[in-house]
Every structure is written in C-alpha cells, then in structure tokens.
Design an enzyme around this catalytic site. Structure first.
Site, PDB file in Angstrom:
ATOM      1  N   HIS A   1      72.464 -10.205  71.095  1.00 58.34           N
ATOM      2  CA  HIS A   1      72.076 -10.259  69.681  1.00 58.34           C
ATOM      3  C   HIS A   1      73.275 -10.009  68.761  1.00 58.34           C
ATOM      4  O   HIS A   1      73.411 -10.653  67.719  1.00 58.34           O
ATOM      5  CB  HIS A   1      70.972  -9.229  69.431  1.00 58.34           C
ATOM      6  CG  HIS A   1      70.363  -9.262  68.074  1.00 58.34           C
ATOM      7  ND1 HIS A   1      70.184 -10.417  67.350  1.00 58.34           N
ATOM      8  CD2 HIS A   1      69.881  -8.251  67.285  1.00 58.34           C
ATOM      9  CE1 HIS A   1      69.609 -10.138  66.186  1.00 58.34           C
ATOM     10  NE2 HIS A   1      69.432  -8.835  66.117  1.00 58.34           N
TER      11      HIS A   1
ATOM     12  N   HIS B   1      59.748  -5.697  69.323  1.00 61.75           N
ATOM     13  CA  HIS B   1      60.640  -6.542  70.115  1.00 61.75           C
ATOM     14  C   HIS B   1      61.846  -5.767  70.650  1.00 61.75           C
ATOM     15  O   HIS B   1      62.169  -4.683  70.176  1.00 61.75           O
ATOM     16  CB  HIS B   1      61.121  -7.739  69.288  1.00 61.75           C
ATOM     17  CG  HIS B   1      61.991  -7.341  68.127  1.00 61.75           C
ATOM     18  ND1 HIS B   1      61.491  -6.946  66.911  1.00 61.75           N
ATOM     19  CD2 HIS B   1      63.341  -7.267  68.005  1.00 61.75           C
ATOM     20  CE1 HIS B   1      62.473  -6.641  66.088  1.00 61.75           C
ATOM     21  NE2 HIS B   1      63.624  -6.826  66.731  1.00 61.75           N
TER      22      HIS B   1
ATOM     23  N   GLU C   1      62.613  -2.269  68.634  1.00 66.74           N
ATOM     24  CA  GLU C   1      62.346  -2.249  67.202  1.00 66.74           C
ATOM     25  C   GLU C   1      60.914  -2.699  66.907  1.00 66.74           C
ATOM     26  O   GLU C   1      60.272  -3.343  67.729  1.00 66.74           O
ATOM     27  CB  GLU C   1      63.333  -3.173  66.480  1.00 66.74           C
ATOM     28  CG  GLU C   1      64.779  -2.731  66.626  1.00 66.74           C
ATOM     29  CD  GLU C   1      65.782  -3.738  66.095  1.00 66.74           C
ATOM     30  OE1 GLU C   1      66.887  -3.314  65.698  1.00 66.74           O
ATOM     31  OE2 GLU C   1      65.481  -4.956  66.099  1.00 66.74           O
TER      32      GLU C   1
ATOM     33  N   ASP D   1      65.987  -5.892  71.423  1.00 68.08           N
ATOM     34  CA  ASP D   1      67.272  -6.530  71.139  1.00 68.08           C
ATOM     35  C   ASP D   1      68.100  -6.526  72.421  1.00 68.08           C
ATOM     36  O   ASP D   1      68.315  -5.471  73.029  1.00 68.08           O
ATOM     37  CB  ASP D   1      68.046  -5.760  70.071  1.00 68.08           C
ATOM     38  CG  ASP D   1      67.534  -6.003  68.671  1.00 68.08           C
ATOM     39  OD1 ASP D   1      66.628  -6.835  68.502  1.00 68.08           O
ATOM     40  OD2 ASP D   1      68.044  -5.349  67.740  1.00 68.08           O
TER      41      ASP D   1
END
Length: 209
Positions: free
Chosen positions: A57, A51, A173, A53
């Site tokens: 976030h 995913h 990530e 960020d």
C-alpha cells in the site's frame, strides 16, 4: 464466550475515504424478474470498510495482502481505550494509555467511533503519529488496528504507514469498536485473498472468553 463483530457492513453507497472508489452493491439477477436465483454484483476499492493494509500500500514492490502471515491476524489482542485523547495519538499519549498484558495485537478505541454515525466521510479523525507507531514497533506489536478508515493522521498519512508496514506490522483499519469495552480478547481477522493487492476488506471478530 461472547463474540463481537467489529466489522463495518459493506453496503451500497457507504462511507469511503476521500478519493477512494465508491461502493456499488446491486442485484444483477433477480428471481422477482424471472431469474433462476438472486445474484448480486459488487464494485468497490480494496480499502473499503474494515480492511487490512498490505506493505504494498505504501512501499512499492513490497508484499501484497495475499502474502501476509495468517498468524499475525489471529490471536491474543487488547482493546485500548483512547477516547479521552484529544487530537492525534503521539508517543507521549500512547505511553499514558493503559495497555494491559503482553498481547502482540492492539486495537485503539478512539473518539473516531462516533464518526460511524455520520452519513459522510469526516477528516476530523484521530490518527497514530509516526513516533507512536515506532513505539509500538519497539514493543513488538504484530498488528495495530483503529476505529476509522486510516491509522494515520489525515494531514500526513505516509510516515505512520511506512513505519508500521516496513517493520512487518499488519494494519487493520475501519473497525467499529462502539460496543466493545477495553480489555483482553482473541482476534480473528481474515482479509479476502486478493492476489497482489495492496489491501483487502476483512471480517474481524473479537472473542471474549
């Protein structure tokens, strides 16, 4: 040309970061039960699996994932072998790593890769410290990726995230780099276009030409 899919498959009950929503993937309509077609439903957090960020976030009021520049997510990158680093990757450890070329995107292959074989989430993962993040910002990186569910050390996640996100560096990530050798590639990584979201799952591939 070879294409490596470095995304983690999203599946029911998969590993998620401590405290994140569990993943539920189930059949809502089934041809076996007389439905016209098969239809599945999915419930999960936006920081599931591989995913992106978004600045939002960790920085309230900052841009969401749908506002990220696409050119930061596609282009030349290097996979750096950091598997020999014990503990977190600080600036000193980062300076000792071989980072060939001048690609503005770097993916860190660490000892975290082995954690994907575990059935449960582990907090025993290597993260990037704030001073190492600052070093990557100074080198002009546009995207930084790592092979587990957070770029930052689990004991203190905010400083690293803020250092990168405030500088406009995209954080990727949850990569699976077990089958990828260190070296130069072309990255293609497109997160879901979730309006105003603080992150989004992504399909990430590396192209070796």
């Amino acid at each position: 040309m070879r294409i490596f899919d470095v995304s983690v498959p999203i599946r029911d009950g998969m590993i998620v970061y401590d405290g994140d929503p569990a993943v539920r993937l189930a059949r809502a309509q089934s041809m076996a039960d007389g439905a016209l077609c098969n239809v599945s439903e999915l419930a999960f957090g936006v920081h599931t699996g591989t995913h992106i960020d978004a600045p939002l976030h960790f920085i309230d009021g900052a841009p969401g994932v749908d506002e990220l520049p696409l050119d930061a997510l596609i282009g030349a990158c290097v996979v750096v072998d950091a598997t020999a680093v014990e503990g977190d990757i600080d600036a000193r450890a980062l300076e000792r790593l071989a980072m060939p070329g001048d690609a503005p995107r770097v993916l860190l292959k660490t000892r975290n890769s082995a954690l994907w074989s575990r059935a449960q989430f582990s907090r025993d993962f290597a993260g990037l410290t704030r001073d190492a993040a600052a070093l990557l910002v100074a080198r002009g990186m546009r995207l930084v990726g790592i092979d587990y569910l957070s770029i930052a050390p689990p004991a203190d996640p905010a400083p690293t995230h803020v250092e990168l996100l405030r500088a406009g560096v995209v954080i990727l990530e949850g990569l699976d780099l077990r089958d990828v050798a260190a070296g130069a590639y072309r990255l293609v990584c497109l997160p879901l276009r979730l309006a105003g979201a603080d992150g989004a799952p992504a399909r990430a591939v590396l192209i070796e030409e």
